[in-house]
Design a protein around this motif. Structure first.
Motif, short mmCIF file in Angstrom:
data_model
loop_
_atom_site.label_atom_id
_atom_site.label_comp_id
_atom_site.label_asym_id
_atom_site.label_seq_id
_atom_site.Cartn_x
_atom_site.Cartn_y
_atom_site.Cartn_z
N ALA A 1 -6.26 9.41 1.95
CA ALA A 1 -5.54 8.49 1.07
C ALA A 1 -4.97 9.24 -0.14
N ALA A 2 -5.73 10.19 -0.67
CA ALA A 2 -5.26 10.98 -1.81
C ALA A 2 -4.07 11.85 -1.41
N VAL B 1 -7.73 12.53 9.18
CA VAL B 1 -8.89 11.75 8.72
C VAL B 1 -10.17 12.34 9.29
N ARG C 1 0.83 -1.20 0.00
CA ARG C 1 0.00 0.00 0.00
C ARG C 1 0.87 1.26 0.00
N ARG D 1 1.51 5.23 4.86
CA ARG D 1 0.60 6.10 5.61
C ARG D 1 1.35 6.98 6.59
N ASP E 1 -3.28 16.90 -2.49
CA ASP E 1 -3.90 16.15 -3.59
C ASP E 1 -4.59 17.04 -4.61
N TYR F 1 -10.81 15.60 7.17
CA TYR F 1 -11.05 15.55 5.73
C TYR F 1 -11.68 14.25 5.24
N GLY F 2 -11.69 13.22 6.07
CA GLY F 2 -12.23 11.93 5.64
C GLY F 2 -11.15 11.00 5.13
N ALA F 3 -11.45 9.70 5.14
CA ALA F 3 -10.46 8.69 4.78
C ALA F 3 -10.06 8.76 3.31
N GLU F 4 -11.02 9.06 2.43
CA GLU F 4 -10.71 9.11 0.99
C GLU F 4 -9.75 10.25 0.67
N ALA F 5 -10.00 11.42 1.23
CA ALA F 5 -9.11 12.56 1.02
C ALA F 5 -7.74 12.30 1.63
#
Length: 422
Positions: free
Chosen positions: A159-160, A150, A137, A140, A404, A153-157
């Protein structure tokens, strides 16, 4: 005891890794010392690149190495293995990488007995590591920092952003004059905001226009606060935390009467050097921003902060720090905002900014300042800058930038900025 063998970029990189991961020191501090003085400029740059590549790939390197180690060796040996693993997995020459890792290990009497282990492990990594690397992966951030981001901004952001960190930065330039002409001269791309981006810059001082002072290195996101301030010719403007001087030069290029203030005498030397190279002028003041007096039409406050927005360029930061000093920084930012407002002439404007991803150092600071100071407002119209997506404008009237953003162009630093008017 370490033998007095010739320093190489790889041996220097191992030493830098030891300092960052063992002593919690930042690369920016280490590179300002005499640690790499025995290396040529090209080799110093290579040592720095090897170090940052290893720090970016640290999680992947450790996952690959743990398969071949029953227990972790001492830090210097572990860092030698990490450095070599990253190089191998990025396609480096196995023979040279493995041989020098063994040589570095053998050169220190404390680790010499482990040269056989280093050789055996790295030969396995050379055979298997490239295929393993691609399956792992994206590395992190440490939990102490990843958790709050997280939540914000949230998990998706998140990750980006981590993907942007892992990819690393391009090199951005700010032009003193015609940005399109600079882009053509250096073979760069003109970004929507007016910065010039180079994917493979090589030696910066050898690029066309460096000696002539036609441009300076400055991330595209870091160039926006001065544009937001929109200084005008002959206005009295204060750059409140000026070093290393990128924003000072932007302000001076507008024809404003610029005062550059910073408490670090050594860093102010760099500001003076940059101004001299570019042929720009500013009044240089070394002192405490909270004690400074004067009256200004406009103030740019790039406040001391966690610098969490710069991880794509400084992958050592989340590994050398633990967030314990963030509370003091947030308090200092509040004090600086309040003092800066006392230095503004009636109707003046203050741009507050931080190279941080933490809302406590951005959105929350401005919300609190607006609540503390009746009559203060956030000027949303000032945010109408070239290249700015309206979706980046925040509820309280600031601008939130993330690594991102502009992912198709190579990302940007994380930044927060707002223009406050009295």
């Amino acid at each position: 005891m370490t033998s007095q063998r010739k320093q190489t970029p790889r041996s220097a990189a191992v030493h830098l890794l030891d300092e960052v991961l063992g002593e919690g020191r930042l690369l920016s501090e280490l590179l300002g010392t005499r640690m790499l003085e025995r290396l040529s400029p090209a080799d110093r740059a290579r040592a720095q690149r090897l170090t940052t590549d290893t720090l970016r790939g640290l999680e992947r390197a450790d996952r690959i190495l743990q398969k071949h180690l029953r227990k972790y060796p001492p830090l210097t040996v572990r860092n030698t293995l990490r450095l070599a693993t990253v190089e191998l997995c990025l396609g480096g020459d196995a023979h040279g990488i493995v041989n020098e890792a063994v040589t570095i290990t053998a050169a220190d009497t404390h680790t010499a007995a482990m040269k056989g282990l280093v050789n055996a492990v790295l030969r396995k990594v050379a055979a298997e590591g490239v295929a393993e690397w691609a399956k792992l992966r994206v590395p992190r951030l440490p939990k102490w920092l990843r958790g709050p981001l997280v939540e914000a901004y949230g998990a998706e952001a998140m990750a980006a952003m981590e993907a942007a960190h892992f990819a690393g930065p391009a090199l951005d330039l700010t032009a003193k004059g015609d940005a399109a002409a600079v882009a053509a001269a250096v073979g760069g791309v003109l970004l929507p905001s007016g910065s010039v981006r180079l994917a493979q810059p090589g030696q910066v001082s050898a690029l066309p226009g460096f000696a002539e002072g036609d441009w300076w290195v400055q991330d595209a996101a870091a160039a926006l606060p001065a544009k937001l301030l929109a200084a005008k010719p002959d206005e009295a403007v204060l750059d409140m935390c000026a070093a290393p001087g990128g924003k000072t030069m932007q302000l001076a290029a507008t024809g404003a009467d610029v005062t550059a203030l910073d408490q670090s005498a050594s860093r102010m030397v760099r500001v003076a050097e940059n101004l001299t190279r570019t042929g720009l002028k500013a009044h240089l003041v070394t002192g405490d921003a909270l004690q400074h007096q004067g009256q200004y039409d406009a103030i740019l406050l790039d406040a001391p902060c966690s610098a969490t927005g710069t991880i794509r360029r400084h992958p050592d930061l989340p590994l050398a720090k633990d967030g314990s000093d963030f509370g003091a920084l947030i308090e200092l930012q509040e004090q600086m905002i309040d003092h800066a407002l006392t230095l503004l002439k009636p109707g003046g404007r203050l741009v507050f900014c931080t190279c941080s991803l933490l809302p406590d150092e951005g959105e929350c600071q401005v919300e609190d300042a607006l609540a503390r100071h009746p009559g203060l407002r956030a000027d949303r119209d000032a945010l109408a800058l070239p290249g700015i997506d309206p979706a980046w404008i925040t509820e309280e009237g600031g601008l939130r930038l993330r690594p991102d953003y502009w992912s198709d162009l190579g990302g940007m630093d994380g930044f927060y900025m707002a223009c406050l008017t009295t």
